[in-house]
Motif scaffolding. Structure first.
Motif, short mmCIF file in Angstrom:
data_model
loop_
_atom_site.label_atom_id
_atom_site.label_comp_id
_atom_site.label_asym_id
_atom_site.label_seq_id
_atom_site.Cartn_x
_atom_site.Cartn_y
_atom_site.Cartn_z
N VAL A 8 0.85 -1.18 0.00
CA VAL A 8 0.00 0.00 0.00
C VAL A 8 0.89 1.24 0.00
O VAL A 8 1.75 1.39 0.87
CB VAL A 8 -0.94 0.01 1.23
CG1 VAL A 8 -1.69 1.33 1.32
CG2 VAL A 8 -1.91 -1.16 1.15
N VAL A 9 0.68 2.11 -0.97
CA VAL A 9 1.46 3.34 -1.08
C VAL A 9 0.76 4.48 -0.33
O VAL A 9 1.40 5.31 0.32
CB VAL A 9 1.66 3.73 -2.56
CG1 VAL A 9 2.26 5.12 -2.69
CG2 VAL A 9 2.55 2.71 -3.25
N ASN A 32 -12.70 6.57 2.49
CA ASN A 32 -11.77 5.44 2.63
C ASN A 32 -11.23 5.11 1.24
O ASN A 32 -12.02 4.87 0.31
CB ASN A 32 -12.46 4.22 3.23
CG ASN A 32 -12.84 4.44 4.69
OD1 ASN A 32 -11.98 4.58 5.55
ND2 ASN A 32 -14.14 4.48 4.96
N LEU A 33 -9.92 5.11 1.10
CA LEU A 33 -9.31 4.84 -0.20
C LEU A 33 -7.92 4.25 0.00
O LEU A 33 -7.14 4.75 0.81
CB LEU A 33 -9.19 6.12 -1.03
CG LEU A 33 -8.57 5.97 -2.42
CD1 LEU A 33 -9.52 5.23 -3.36
CD2 LEU A 33 -8.21 7.33 -3.01
N VAL A 34 -7.63 3.18 -0.75
CA VAL A 34 -6.31 2.55 -0.71
C VAL A 34 -5.73 2.58 -2.12
O VAL A 34 -6.41 2.22 -3.08
CB VAL A 34 -6.39 1.10 -0.20
CG1 VAL A 34 -5.02 0.41 -0.29
CG2 VAL A 34 -6.90 1.06 1.23
N VAL A 35 -4.47 3.01 -2.23
CA VAL A 35 -3.76 2.99 -3.51
C VAL A 35 -2.54 2.08 -3.36
O VAL A 35 -1.70 2.29 -2.47
CB VAL A 35 -3.29 4.40 -3.94
CG1 VAL A 35 -2.60 4.33 -5.31
CG2 VAL A 35 -4.47 5.37 -3.99
N HIS A 36 -2.48 1.05 -4.20
CA HIS A 36 -1.37 0.10 -4.15
C HIS A 36 -0.27 0.50 -5.13
O HIS A 36 -0.52 1.15 -6.14
CB HIS A 36 -1.87 -1.31 -4.51
CG HIS A 36 -2.85 -1.88 -3.52
ND1 HIS A 36 -2.46 -2.70 -2.48
CD2 HIS A 36 -4.20 -1.74 -3.40
CE1 HIS A 36 -3.53 -3.04 -1.77
NE2 HIS A 36 -4.60 -2.47 -2.30
N ARG A 37 0.93 0.07 -4.80
CA ARG A 37 2.07 0.36 -5.68
C ARG A 37 1.81 -0.21 -7.08
O ARG A 37 1.35 -1.33 -7.24
CB ARG A 37 3.35 -0.24 -5.11
CG ARG A 37 4.61 0.09 -5.94
CD ARG A 37 5.86 -0.39 -5.26
NE ARG A 37 6.03 0.26 -3.96
CZ ARG A 37 6.80 -0.21 -2.99
NH1 ARG A 37 7.46 -1.36 -3.16
NH2 ARG A 37 6.91 0.45 -1.85
N GLY A 38 2.09 0.62 -8.08
CA GLY A 38 1.94 0.19 -9.46
C GLY A 38 0.58 0.46 -10.06
O GLY A 38 0.36 0.18 -11.25
N ILE A 201 0.37 6.18 -10.16
CA ILE A 201 -0.15 7.47 -10.61
C ILE A 201 -1.65 7.55 -10.34
O ILE A 201 -2.41 6.63 -10.67
CB ILE A 201 0.12 7.68 -12.11
CG1 ILE A 201 1.62 7.54 -12.42
CG2 ILE A 201 -0.38 9.06 -12.56
CD1 ILE A 201 1.96 7.56 -13.91
N VAL A 202 -2.07 8.67 -9.75
CA VAL A 202 -3.49 8.98 -9.60
C VAL A 202 -3.77 10.22 -10.44
O VAL A 202 -3.15 11.27 -10.24
CB VAL A 202 -3.87 9.24 -8.13
CG1 VAL A 202 -5.34 9.66 -8.02
CG2 VAL A 202 -3.61 8.00 -7.29
N VAL A 203 -4.71 10.10 -11.38
CA VAL A 203 -5.09 11.20 -12.25
C VAL A 203 -6.41 11.77 -11.74
O VAL A 203 -7.43 11.07 -11.69
CB VAL A 203 -5.24 10.74 -13.71
CG1 VAL A 203 -5.71 11.91 -14.60
CG2 VAL A 203 -3.92 10.17 -14.24
N VAL A 204 -6.39 13.04 -11.34
CA VAL A 204 -7.59 13.71 -10.85
C VAL A 204 -8.21 14.48 -12.02
O VAL A 204 -7.54 15.30 -12.66
CB VAL A 204 -7.25 14.68 -9.70
CG1 VAL A 204 -8.51 15.37 -9.19
CG2 VAL A 204 -6.57 13.92 -8.57
N THR A 205 -9.48 14.19 -12.34
CA THR A 205 -10.08 14.78 -13.53
C THR A 205 -11.60 14.88 -13.41
O THR A 205 -12.22 14.16 -12.63
CB THR A 205 -9.71 13.93 -14.78
OG1 THR A 205 -10.26 14.54 -15.95
CG2 THR A 205 -10.24 12.50 -14.66
N HIS A 206 -12.18 15.79 -14.18
CA HIS A 206 -13.64 15.85 -14.30
C HIS A 206 -14.08 15.15 -15.58
O HIS A 206 -15.27 15.03 -15.85
CB HIS A 206 -14.10 17.31 -14.34
CG HIS A 206 -13.70 18.03 -15.59
ND1 HIS A 206 -12.45 18.58 -15.77
CD2 HIS A 206 -14.37 18.24 -16.75
CE1 HIS A 206 -12.38 19.12 -16.98
NE2 HIS A 206 -13.53 18.91 -17.60
N ASP A 207 -13.11 14.68 -16.39
CA ASP A 207 -13.36 14.11 -17.70
C ASP A 207 -13.67 12.62 -17.58
O ASP A 207 -12.76 11.80 -17.38
CB ASP A 207 -12.12 14.33 -18.58
CG ASP A 207 -12.34 13.90 -20.03
OD1 ASP A 207 -13.19 13.04 -20.28
OD2 ASP A 207 -11.63 14.43 -20.91
N GLY A 208 -14.94 12.27 -17.69
CA GLY A 208 -15.35 10.88 -17.53
C GLY A 208 -14.74 9.97 -18.58
O GLY A 208 -14.39 8.82 -18.28
#
Length: 232
Positions: A8-9, A32-38, A201-208
């Protein structure tokens, strides 16, 4: 290797964020949110959904009102402002819609600033910046100034800078927001390539549509996680 076997990153646990008012404005409620490596993950939501607030908390730019954020296994709840700044500089990479390049510096110098405050000598910073610029396809533009580049090239510079410290996670805030459709595709192709090379990488966007092109999609609505494609 399954997702569960990846470390978990980043983990958000019951994260809430409220702002003073009568009544208080609850921007985030029990996230609640988990982001894993890769992972390559989209965080999507319309204006007012809470995604900008969530980005600021994930990037340790703001503190939650309740709950906690862990990065690389470290609970940031009791970190001082200086410790948070150090963590941002070493473990979190940022890519912004506006690029935020320094006008008077060459492309190479702009990228090298990604390690400026980590006590690494100039020659090593320049060597790493040279490698990253080649990796993002700008090996022949290193001496150029930002205004001599296209928007897509400037975003590539910003991406290289975000990777300078080998961050645990990269947060990309509307990375194609200022680009035309063809250039946007090129930048997203690059983000996919970097992810395949090991970057989280987490991409934050309003573009569905952009969000649906990524392997995982977390949708925010009114400050809560409405859906997470990884658990469906």
């Amino acid at each position: 290797m399954t997702q569960e076997e990846h470390p978990v990153v980043m983990e958000l646990t019951e994260v809430g964020k409220s702002y003073p008012g009568n009544p208080p404005v609850e921007a985030l409620r029990g996230i609640n949110l988990v982001v894993h490596r890769g992972e390559l993950l989209a965080l999507v939501g319309t204006s007012g959904s809470g995604k900008s607030t969530m980005l600021n908390i994930m990037g340790a730019l703001d503190r939650p009102t309740s709950g906690k954020l862990c990065v690389d296994g470290q609970d940031l709840s009791n970190f001082s402002d200086r410790e948070l700044s150090t963590l941002r500089g070493s473990r979190i990479g940022f890519i912004f819609q506006q690029f935020h390049l320094i006008a008077g510096l060459s492309v190479l110098e702009n990228v090298s600033t990604g390690l400026l405050y980590q006590g690494i000598n100039r020659s090593l910073r320049m060597e790493k910046a040279t490698q990253l610029l080649s990796r993002v396809g700008l090996g022949d533009r290193m001496t150029h100034l930002p205004h001599e580049l296209s928007g897509g090239q400037q975003q590539r510079v910003a991406i290289a800078r975000a990777l300078m410290g080998d961050p645990a996670i990269v947060l990309a805030d509307e990375p194609t927001g200022n680009l035309d459709s063809e250039t946007s595709e090129e930048i997203m192709d690059l983000i996919h390539q970097l992810n395949e090379g090991g970057s989280t990488i987490v991409v934050v966007t309003h573009d569905g549509e952009l969000a649906r092109s990524l392997p995982g999609v977390v949708t925010l609505l009114d400050g809560v996680v409405k859906s997470d494609s990884r658990t469906q």
